[in-house]
Design an enzyme around this catalytic site. Structure first.
Site, PDB file in Angstrom:
ATOM      1  N   ASP A 143       0.855  -1.187   0.000  1.00 53.30           N
ATOM      2  CA  ASP A 143       0.000   0.000   0.000  1.00 53.30           C
ATOM      3  C   ASP A 143       0.886   1.230   0.000  1.00 53.30           C
ATOM      4  OD1 ASP A 143      -2.459  -1.376   0.125  1.00 53.30           O
ATOM      5  OD2 ASP A 143      -2.292  -1.576   2.292  1.00 53.30           O
ATOM      6  N   ASP A 177      -7.159  -1.419  -4.345  1.00 48.49           N
ATOM      7  CA  ASP A 177      -8.180  -1.031  -3.370  1.00 48.49           C
ATOM      8  C   ASP A 177      -9.098   0.045  -3.940  1.00 48.49           C
ATOM      9  OD1 ASP A 177      -6.958  -2.740  -1.510  1.00 48.49           O
ATOM     10  OD2 ASP A 177      -5.714  -1.136  -0.690  1.00 48.49           O
TER      11      ASP A 177
END
Length: 197
Positions: A143, A177
């Site tokens: 991420d 995401d």
């Protein structure tokens, strides 16, 4: 919309997702941060694959999560194929394609990254190193997108949180995401267009 166009959306999102993750993994050390704007930062973190870094405990927790995700992607892939076959709305097909691409993007990290990368904790990771940081199905999801739109202390008169440090929108996420969230958002906001006949 035909299946070829839907697969193109999946491919494009996957390509952007994996290029961004591989770039971050090979150019940033874990927890390294670059401020783009005061409200947008690139911050490299890794997680076990669930939202907000939640983990399934136990030796086989990560394996169970990755296996479940693979099954889920198979189901989403069938849903996409079925929606195209039934000539469902373009809105529905785009939403499913985004969800499929996002889910598949994070599965790639979970399945392969533990075996193809070495550790990022103290130095830049390298691809295909002879000392990988994990095993197949035990990779961590990369991420990097962080939008701390507002940071500060909340007023003391607020119940529960008053006087405490607070960051509005403290989630750190990736392109996969974003694709999942956008697809789900489309299904919620444009529900009638997506599922209407």
């Amino acid at each position: 919309m035909n299946l070829k166009k839907a697969y193109f959306i999946v491919f494009l999102v996957l390509l952007i997702d994996q290029i961004s993750k591989i770039y971050i993994k090979t150019h940033f050390v874990l927890h390294q941060e670059v401020e783009v704007f005061s409200w947008f930062k690139i911050l490299f973190i890794e997680n076990e694959g669930m939202a907000w870094g939640v983990e399934i405990p136990g030796l086989y927790g990560k394996l169970a999560l990755t296996s479940f995700r693979i099954l889920a992607v198979g189901g989403i892939g069938y849903w996409l194929w079925d929606a195209v076959k039934k000539q469902s709305s373009r809105v529905l097909i785009i939403a499913i394609a985004l969800i499929l691409a996002g889910a598949f993007g994070n599965i790639i990290d979970s399945v392969f990254y533990g075996k193809i990368f070495d550790d990022s904790a103290y130095n830049l990771a390298t691809l295909f190193n002879d000392k990988p940081y994990g095993n197949w199905f035990y990779g961590k999801v990369v991420d990097m997108l962080y939008f701390p739109i507002w940071e500060g202390n909340l007023p003391s008169w607020l119940p529960i949180w008053g006087g405490k440090q607070f960051t509005f929108f403290n989630a750190i996420f990736n392109v996969a995401d974003m694709a999942i969230s956008t697809g789900v958002g489309i299904l919620i906001v444009f529900n009638k267009k997506a599922f209407g006949k």
